[in-house]
Design a protein around this motif. Structure first.
Motif, PDB file in Angstrom:
ATOM      1  N   VAL A 183       0.847  -1.206   0.000  1.00 18.31           N
ATOM      2  CA  VAL A 183       0.000   0.000   0.000  1.00 18.31           C
ATOM      3  C   VAL A 183       0.876   1.248   0.000  1.00 18.31           C
ATOM      4  O   VAL A 183       0.611   2.208  -0.741  1.00 18.31           O
ATOM      5  CB  VAL A 183      -0.948  -0.008   1.214  1.00 18.31           C
ATOM      6  CG1 VAL A 183      -1.638   1.346   1.372  1.00 18.31           C
ATOM      7  CG2 VAL A 183      -1.987  -1.111   1.071  1.00 18.31           C
ATOM      8  N   ALA A 184       1.927   1.243   0.807  1.00 12.56           N
ATOM      9  CA  ALA A 184       2.829   2.402   0.855  1.00 12.56           C
ATOM     10  C   ALA A 184       3.530   2.600  -0.488  1.00 12.56           C
ATOM     11  O   ALA A 184       3.683   3.745  -0.957  1.00 12.56           O
ATOM     12  CB  ALA A 184       3.864   2.209   1.968  1.00 12.56           C
ATOM     13  N   PHE A 185       3.935   1.514  -1.121  1.00 12.85           N
ATOM     14  CA  PHE A 185       4.568   1.603  -2.438  1.00 12.85           C
ATOM     15  C   PHE A 185       3.578   2.184  -3.449  1.00 12.85           C
ATOM     16  O   PHE A 185       3.931   3.071  -4.244  1.00 12.85           O
ATOM     17  CB  PHE A 185       5.039   0.221  -2.887  1.00 12.85           C
ATOM     18  CG  PHE A 185       5.686   0.196  -4.236  1.00 12.85           C
ATOM     19  CD1 PHE A 185       7.052   0.412  -4.370  1.00 12.85           C
ATOM     20  CD2 PHE A 185       4.938  -0.036  -5.386  1.00 12.85           C
ATOM     21  CE1 PHE A 185       7.659   0.400  -5.621  1.00 12.85           C
ATOM     22  CE2 PHE A 185       5.537  -0.057  -6.640  1.00 12.85           C
ATOM     23  CZ  PHE A 185       6.904   0.163  -6.754  1.00 12.85           C
ATOM     24  N   GLY A 186       2.347   1.701  -3.447  1.00  9.78           N
ATOM     25  CA  GLY A 186       1.340   2.210  -4.378  1.00  9.78           C
ATOM     26  C   GLY A 186       1.058   3.682  -4.156  1.00  9.78           C
ATOM     27  O   GLY A 186       0.885   4.447  -5.119  1.00  9.78           O
ATOM     28  N   ALA A 187       0.996   4.090  -2.894  1.00 10.95           N
ATOM     29  CA  ALA A 187       0.741   5.500  -2.583  1.00 10.95           C
ATOM     30  C   ALA A 187       1.891   6.384  -3.086  1.00 10.95           C
ATOM     31  O   ALA A 187       1.673   7.495  -3.585  1.00 10.95           O
ATOM     32  CB  ALA A 187       0.555   5.675  -1.080  1.00 10.95           C
ATOM     33  N   LYS A 188       3.106   5.884  -2.986  1.00  8.38           N
ATOM     34  CA  LYS A 188       4.276   6.659  -3.401  1.00  8.38           C
ATOM     35  C   LYS A 188       4.241   6.934  -4.900  1.00  8.38           C
ATOM     36  O   LYS A 188       4.598   8.048  -5.342  1.00  8.38           O
ATOM     37  CB  LYS A 188       5.542   5.888  -3.025  1.00  8.38           C
ATOM     38  CG  LYS A 188       6.841   6.598  -3.403  1.00  8.38           C
ATOM     39  CD  LYS A 188       8.040   5.782  -2.941  1.00  8.38           C
ATOM     40  CE  LYS A 188       9.355   6.476  -3.317  1.00  8.38           C
ATOM     41  NZ  LYS A 188      10.542   5.695  -2.849  1.00  8.38           N
ATOM     42  N   TYR A 228      -4.688   2.522  -4.660  1.00  7.66           N
ATOM     43  CA  TYR A 228      -3.475   1.930  -4.108  1.00  7.66           C
ATOM     44  C   TYR A 228      -3.722   1.267  -2.745  1.00  7.66           C
ATOM     45  O   TYR A 228      -2.873   0.541  -2.231  1.00  7.66           O
ATOM     46  CB  TYR A 228      -2.343   2.958  -4.010  1.00  7.66           C
ATOM     47  CG  TYR A 228      -2.656   4.197  -3.199  1.00  7.66           C
ATOM     48  CD1 TYR A 228      -2.680   4.159  -1.809  1.00  7.66           C
ATOM     49  CD2 TYR A 228      -2.906   5.410  -3.829  1.00  7.66           C
ATOM     50  CE1 TYR A 228      -2.960   5.301  -1.060  1.00  7.66           C
ATOM     51  CE2 TYR A 228      -3.190   6.552  -3.106  1.00  7.66           C
ATOM     52  CZ  TYR A 228      -3.219   6.493  -1.720  1.00  7.66           C
ATOM     53  OH  TYR A 228      -3.503   7.613  -0.994  1.00  7.66           O
ATOM     54  N   GLU A 229      -4.889   1.514  -2.153  1.00  5.84           N
ATOM     55  CA  GLU A 229      -5.225   0.897  -0.871  1.00  5.84           C
ATOM     56  C   GLU A 229      -5.897  -0.466  -1.036  1.00  5.84           C
ATOM     57  O   GLU A 229      -6.174  -1.151  -0.051  1.00  5.84           O
ATOM     58  CB  GLU A 229      -6.151   1.815  -0.072  1.00  5.84           C
ATOM     59  CG  GLU A 229      -5.538   3.142   0.304  1.00  5.84           C
ATOM     60  CD  GLU A 229      -6.527   4.032   1.040  1.00  5.84           C
ATOM     61  OE1 GLU A 229      -6.403   4.135   2.281  1.00  5.84           O
ATOM     62  OE2 GLU A 229      -7.418   4.604   0.386  1.00  5.84           O
ATOM     63  N   SER A 230      -6.162  -0.890  -2.275  1.00  2.00           N
ATOM     64  CA  SER A 230      -6.919  -2.107  -2.526  1.00  2.00           C
ATOM     65  C   SER A 230      -6.261  -3.401  -2.042  1.00  2.00           C
ATOM     66  O   SER A 230      -6.969  -4.379  -1.775  1.00  2.00           O
ATOM     67  CB  SER A 230      -7.234  -2.234  -4.017  1.00  2.00           C
ATOM     68  OG  SER A 230      -6.053  -2.243  -4.793  1.00  2.00           O
ATOM     69  N   PRO A 231      -4.925  -3.510  -1.918  1.00  2.00           N
ATOM     70  CA  PRO A 231      -4.348  -4.783  -1.469  1.00  2.00           C
ATOM     71  C   PRO A 231      -4.903  -5.308  -0.149  1.00  2.00           C
ATOM     72  O   PRO A 231      -4.965  -6.521   0.056  1.00  2.00           O
ATOM     73  CB  PRO A 231      -2.855  -4.474  -1.375  1.00  2.00           C
ATOM     74  CG  PRO A 231      -2.633  -3.436  -2.430  1.00  2.00           C
ATOM     75  CD  PRO A 231      -3.870  -2.581  -2.372  1.00  2.00           C
ATOM     76  N   GLY A 232      -5.305  -4.414   0.742  1.00  2.00           N
ATOM     77  CA  GLY A 232      -5.911  -4.873   1.993  1.00  2.00           C
ATOM     78  C   GLY A 232      -7.187  -5.657   1.743  1.00  2.00           C
ATOM     79  O   GLY A 232      -7.427  -6.700   2.358  1.00  2.00           O
ATOM     80  N   ASN A 233      -7.999  -5.168   0.805  1.00  2.00           N
ATOM     81  CA  ASN A 233      -9.231  -5.885   0.442  1.00  2.00           C
ATOM     82  C   ASN A 233      -8.907  -7.213  -0.232  1.00  2.00           C
ATOM     83  O   ASN A 233      -9.583  -8.219   0.010  1.00  2.00           O
ATOM     84  CB  ASN A 233     -10.078  -5.032  -0.507  1.00  2.00           C
ATOM     85  CG  ASN A 233     -10.448  -3.691   0.082  1.00  2.00           C
ATOM     86  OD1 ASN A 233     -10.569  -3.556   1.301  1.00  2.00           O
ATOM     87  ND2 ASN A 233     -10.625  -2.698  -0.776  1.00  2.00           N
ATOM     88  N   HIS A 234      -7.895  -7.204  -1.098  1.00  2.00           N
ATOM     89  CA  HIS A 234      -7.522  -8.423  -1.817  1.00  2.00           C
ATOM     90  C   HIS A 234      -7.153  -9.542  -0.837  1.00  2.00           C
ATOM     91  O   HIS A 234      -7.630 -10.679  -0.968  1.00  2.00           O
ATOM     92  CB  HIS A 234      -6.341  -8.163  -2.755  1.00  2.00           C
ATOM     93  CG  HIS A 234      -6.587  -7.112  -3.794  1.00  2.00           C
ATOM     94  ND1 HIS A 234      -7.850  -6.704  -4.150  1.00  2.00           N
ATOM     95  CD2 HIS A 234      -5.719  -6.387  -4.571  1.00  2.00           C
ATOM     96  CE1 HIS A 234      -7.751  -5.778  -5.094  1.00  2.00           C
ATOM     97  NE2 HIS A 234      -6.482  -5.575  -5.362  1.00  2.00           N
ATOM     98  N   LEU A 235      -6.313  -9.220   0.139  1.00  2.00           N
ATOM     99  CA  LEU A 235      -5.847 -10.260   1.060  1.00  2.00           C
ATOM    100  C   LEU A 235      -6.983 -10.746   1.959  1.00  2.00           C
ATOM    101  O   LEU A 235      -7.095 -11.952   2.217  1.00  2.00           O
ATOM    102  CB  LEU A 235      -4.682  -9.735   1.905  1.00  2.00           C
ATOM    103  CG  LEU A 235      -4.040 -10.756   2.843  1.00  2.00           C
ATOM    104  CD1 LEU A 235      -3.553 -11.976   2.069  1.00  2.00           C
ATOM    105  CD2 LEU A 235      -2.885 -10.116   3.631  1.00  2.00           C
ATOM    106  N   ARG A 236      -7.830  -9.855   2.439  1.00  2.00           N
ATOM    107  CA  ARG A 236      -8.970 -10.288   3.261  1.00  2.00           C
ATOM    108  C   ARG A 236      -9.874 -11.232   2.465  1.00  2.00           C
ATOM    109  O   ARG A 236     -10.370 -12.236   2.982  1.00  2.00           O
ATOM    110  CB  ARG A 236      -9.767  -9.076   3.745  1.00  2.00           C
ATOM    111  CG  ARG A 236      -9.175  -8.375   4.941  1.00  2.00           C
ATOM    112  CD  ARG A 236     -10.136  -7.361   5.515  1.00  2.00           C
ATOM    113  NE  ARG A 236     -10.393  -6.263   4.591  1.00  2.00           N
ATOM    114  CZ  ARG A 236      -9.647  -5.176   4.510  1.00  2.00           C
ATOM    115  NH1 ARG A 236      -8.582  -5.038   5.289  1.00  2.00           N
ATOM    116  NH2 ARG A 236      -9.947  -4.218   3.659  1.00  2.00           N
TER     117      ARG A 236
END
Length: 309
Positions: A183-188, A228-236
């Motif tokens: 998420v941090a990488f995507g935000a950057k 860029y915050e979507s990975p959290g949803n993907h893993l859940r």
């Protein structure tokens, strides 16, 4: 002295009456046999349908096999079209989809329809697509962690393309990242990890997931997220789906080039080895490829406006 019995006289033999009686007997017997056969077929058909659809078997078929089919084809945008077509010996559903392309380019409308079928005993039949699809994106995913197409080669490719061109790309990391790091990488870099690669599997299609892979995935915690915050949803979503799987699902999962052990390991670790971005630009890829966290970038598709000056 005995009473004499008086018997009625024997009628004369009538061939026509005899033939009519025989025909009636034959027709009556044939009708009874036919009715019995029809009843038997109906009972077998209805009974087989009820057995195959007992409980939530049709919904579970969609949840397990439908989702596995999407994992089997991570280079495609797929949606279950209808479920379920039931016959006395099988159950099937259809999936509609098309290869993923760079957003804003040659959009794939409609796509093709594919059928996934399991027999009466729950075993999967011959599957379409899969390793035989050979799209540029599936090739790029199979090359993750192989060392093919290092940075210096990708820089040359990116240098030849206009900076404002939209691209479909696979971004591979030098080491697997946690969800927070991704998420941090995507935000950057304002990147959009549309699908995340959750395992190291060189030369083969790895487990690649997003929150649309499972139709009944848990809703995101918020509806106002940046991409860029979507990975959290993907893993859940991945962990929720894997939690529904049972040991007896492993046989069918292997038909989709998966295994329960691999899925559980990927979900438990939750590490991102790479991600797919449909919203990348060539200019953006030129910047992020210089990040020490990036091993390489593989461009699978680009848009190009033939009418622009």
């Amino acid at each position: 002295m005995t009473d004499e019995l008086t018997l009625p006289p024997m009628p004369d033999f009538d061939p026509k009456s005899t033939r009519r009686a025989v025909r009636r007997g034959v027709f009556r017997t044939a009708f009874i046999v036919l009715a019995a056969l029809v009843a038997l077929v109906l009972v077998a058909t209805v009974g087989s349908t009820l057995v195959q659809q007992r409980g939530d078997r049709d919904q579970r078929m969609k949840d397990v096999l439908g989702t596995a089919f999407k994992l089997y084809n991570p280079a495609y945008n797929l949606a279950i079209d209808s479920c379920c077509d039931v016959t006395p010996v099988s159950m099937a559903f259809t999936v509609r989809g098309a290869p993923m392309r760079a957003i804003g380019g040659f959009a794939s409308y409609g796509g093709s329809t594919y059928t996934v079928r399991q027999d009466f005993f729950g075993r999967v039949g011959r599957l379409p697509l899969g390793n035989g699809a050979n799209t540029t994106l599936s090739t790029a995913l199979a090359n993750v962690t192989t060392g093919n197409q290092p940075k210096q080669d990708t820089r040359k490719v990116l240098a030849r393309l206009p900076a404002d061109l939209n691209a479909l790309a696979v971004v591979e990391f030098t080491r697997p990242l946690s969800t927070e790091e991704l998420v941090a990488f995507g935000a950057k870099y304002k990147a959009c990890p549309d699908k995340v690669v959750y395992e190291r599997r060189p030369t083969s299609i790895p487990i690649t997931w997003n929150d649309a892979t499972w139709d009944r995935a848990p809703m995101p915690e918020t509806h106002m997220q940046m991409c860029y915050e979507s990975p959290g949803n993907h893993l859940r979503s991945l962990r929720a789906w894997v939690a529904t799987l049972r040991d007896y699902d492993d046989a069918n999962l292997r038909d989709f080039d998966l295994s329960l052990a691999r899925l559980r390991k990927a979900a438990n670790e939750g590490l991102a080895y790479a991600y797919v971005d449909q919203l990348a630009t060539i200019g953006g890829l030129r910047k992020l490829i210089e990040d020490p966290l990036v091993r390489t970038v593989r461009v699978a598709d680009v848009t190009y406006d033939l009418e622009r000056p």
